[in-house]
Design an enzyme around this catalytic site. Structure first.
Site, PDB file in Angstrom:
ATOM      1  N   ARG A  50       8.067  74.292 -29.065  1.00 15.41           N
ATOM      2  CA  ARG A  50       8.457  73.772 -30.370  1.00 15.41           C
ATOM      3  C   ARG A  50       8.998  72.351 -30.276  1.00 15.41           C
ATOM      4  O   ARG A  50       8.601  71.459 -31.025  1.00 15.41           O
ATOM      5  CB  ARG A  50       9.505  74.691 -31.010  1.00 15.41           C
ATOM      6  CG  ARG A  50       8.967  75.968 -31.620  1.00 15.41           C
ATOM      7  CD  ARG A  50       8.352  76.943 -30.641  1.00 15.41           C
ATOM      8  NE  ARG A  50       9.339  77.449 -29.670  1.00 15.41           N
ATOM      9  CZ  ARG A  50       9.027  78.019 -28.514  1.00 15.41           C
ATOM     10  NH1 ARG A  50       7.762  78.127 -28.119  1.00 15.41           N
ATOM     11  NH2 ARG A  50       9.962  78.480 -27.698  1.00 15.41           N
ATOM     12  N   CYS A  85      14.208  82.152 -32.234  1.00 14.68           N
ATOM     13  CA  CYS A  85      14.195  80.760 -31.768  1.00 14.68           C
ATOM     14  C   CYS A  85      14.721  79.891 -32.891  1.00 14.68           C
ATOM     15  O   CYS A  85      14.179  79.911 -34.003  1.00 14.68           O
ATOM     16  CB  CYS A  85      12.777  80.339 -31.383  1.00 14.68           C
ATOM     17  SG  CYS A  85      12.609  78.575 -30.948  1.00 14.68           S
ATOM     18  N   THR A  87      14.832  76.471 -32.963  1.00 17.09           N
ATOM     19  CA  THR A  87      13.981  75.304 -33.195  1.00 17.09           C
ATOM     20  C   THR A  87      12.742  75.669 -34.000  1.00 17.09           C
ATOM     21  O   THR A  87      12.251  74.858 -34.797  1.00 17.09           O
ATOM     22  CB  THR A  87      13.569  74.661 -31.854  1.00 17.09           C
ATOM     23  OG1 THR A  87      14.742  74.447 -31.059  1.00 17.09           O
ATOM     24  CG2 THR A  87      12.879  73.328 -32.074  1.00 17.09           C
ATOM     25  N   THR A 127      18.387  72.286 -29.020  1.00 19.89           N
ATOM     26  CA  THR A 127      17.343  71.465 -28.412  1.00 19.89           C
ATOM     27  C   THR A 127      17.238  70.121 -29.125  1.00 19.89           C
ATOM     28  O   THR A 127      17.671  69.967 -30.275  1.00 19.89           O
ATOM     29  CB  THR A 127      15.975  72.152 -28.487  1.00 19.89           C
ATOM     30  OG1 THR A 127      15.596  72.278 -29.868  1.00 19.89           O
ATOM     31  CG2 THR A 127      16.001  73.523 -27.824  1.00 19.89           C
ATOM     32  N   LYS A 167      15.531  78.479 -18.910  1.00 22.38           N
ATOM     33  CA  LYS A 167      14.113  78.814 -19.077  1.00 22.38           C
ATOM     34  C   LYS A 167      13.400  78.943 -17.734  1.00 22.38           C
ATOM     35  O   LYS A 167      12.363  79.602 -17.638  1.00 22.38           O
ATOM     36  CB  LYS A 167      13.410  77.758 -19.944  1.00 22.38           C
ATOM     37  CG  LYS A 167      13.645  77.918 -21.450  1.00 22.38           C
ATOM     38  CD  LYS A 167      12.832  76.928 -22.240  1.00 22.38           C
ATOM     39  CE  LYS A 167      13.020  77.083 -23.748  1.00 22.38           C
ATOM     40  NZ  LYS A 167      12.437  78.336 -24.281  1.00 22.38           N
ATOM     41  N   CYS A 196      20.657  77.450 -29.759  1.00 21.91           N
ATOM     42  CA  CYS A 196      19.432  77.685 -29.000  1.00 21.91           C
ATOM     43  C   CYS A 196      19.601  79.038 -28.331  1.00 21.91           C
ATOM     44  O   CYS A 196      20.653  79.322 -27.751  1.00 21.91           O
ATOM     45  CB  CYS A 196      19.208  76.590 -27.949  1.00 21.91           C
ATOM     46  SG  CYS A 196      17.805  76.913 -26.859  1.00 21.91           S
TER      47      CYS A 196
END
Length: 233
Positions: A50, A85, A87, A127, A167, A196
């Site tokens: 994203r 999520c 974002t 993010t 991640k 996030c």
């Protein structure tokens, strides 16, 4: 209220979806299997990044996968949708306009929670794609909440924690994280939004204070249980 089935747009990233599912189960007041939330989860890990799309580093538009999965979940028969999520909520309007069921907005629910719990000034950790599109900033303005976003150097450090650490399956650099939080505290923030879902994992792994650190994924889990017609612990 009849019990409702939630459709979860997941895989964004996969571990955040796992954590969300676990959180919903643990937060539900249930004595039997049948008292838990009915849930259909898509774990489309191949959804294009994203932030990379939003900041112009990729021309792969995540909206196609998100809308496609939303329609599939609606056709399956879910009563409402959630996205694990933050974002991805840049594409919220596009998703909402392509389905005929409610789509819970994690950003809106998080800021509503902050308002209801008496926070005055929020530090926003998210993010760079989220920050660029002002998802949380605009929502704070809507609810008359003060906020602070990071300078470029500290924002880059948060991205390193999200992408290079969490991640990538590594432990978060807590020295780096705590330095950023100290900066927010020094600027009179009485709460920090973990905007996030990877940062939600960081909070869980490090047992961070749930009053100061507002976990957007936990807010979403709570709202999911309530909307499903189940009971919160």
């Amino acid at each position: 209220m009849k019990n409702k089935t939630v459709g979860v747009l997941g895989g964004l990233g996969p571990m955040a979806s796992v954590y969300f599912y676990e959180m919903v189960v643990k937060m539900t007041d249930a004595k039997t299997d049948q008292e838990h939330v009915d849930m259909i989860i898509t774990n489309r890990a191949t959804t294009p990044d994203r932030t990379a799309f939003i900041v112009g580093e990729s021309d792969e538009n995540p909206a196609f996968a998100l809308v496609n999965d939303s329609k599939k979940l609606e056709n399956y028969g879910v009563d409402f949708l959630v996205m694990t999520c933050n974002t991805a909520h840049y594409f919220y309007d596009k998703i909402e306009s392509n389905v005929n069921i409610p789509v819970v907005n994690i950003v809106e629910e998080t800021i509503k929670h902050c308002k209801e719990t008496g926070h005055k000034k929020l530090g926003i950790l998210a993010t760079s794609g989220n920050i660029k599109t002002k998802l949380y900033q605009d929502m704070c303005d809507r609810f008359n909440m003060e906020y602070l976003v990071l300078d470029k150097e500290r924002q880059n450090q948060i991205m390193e924690i999200i992408y290079d650490d969490i991640k990538s399956g590594k432990s978060a650099d807590m020295d780096k994280f705590n330095s950023i939080v100290d900066y927010l505290k020094d600027n009179n923030c009485d709460g920090v939004i973990l905007g996030c879902t990877e940062l939600s994992i960081l909070k869980n792994d490090n047992n961070l204070d749930g009053n100061f650190y507002i976990d957007s994924l936990e807010v979403l889990a709570r709202e999911t249980i309530i909307r499903s017609g189940r009971k919160l612990k």
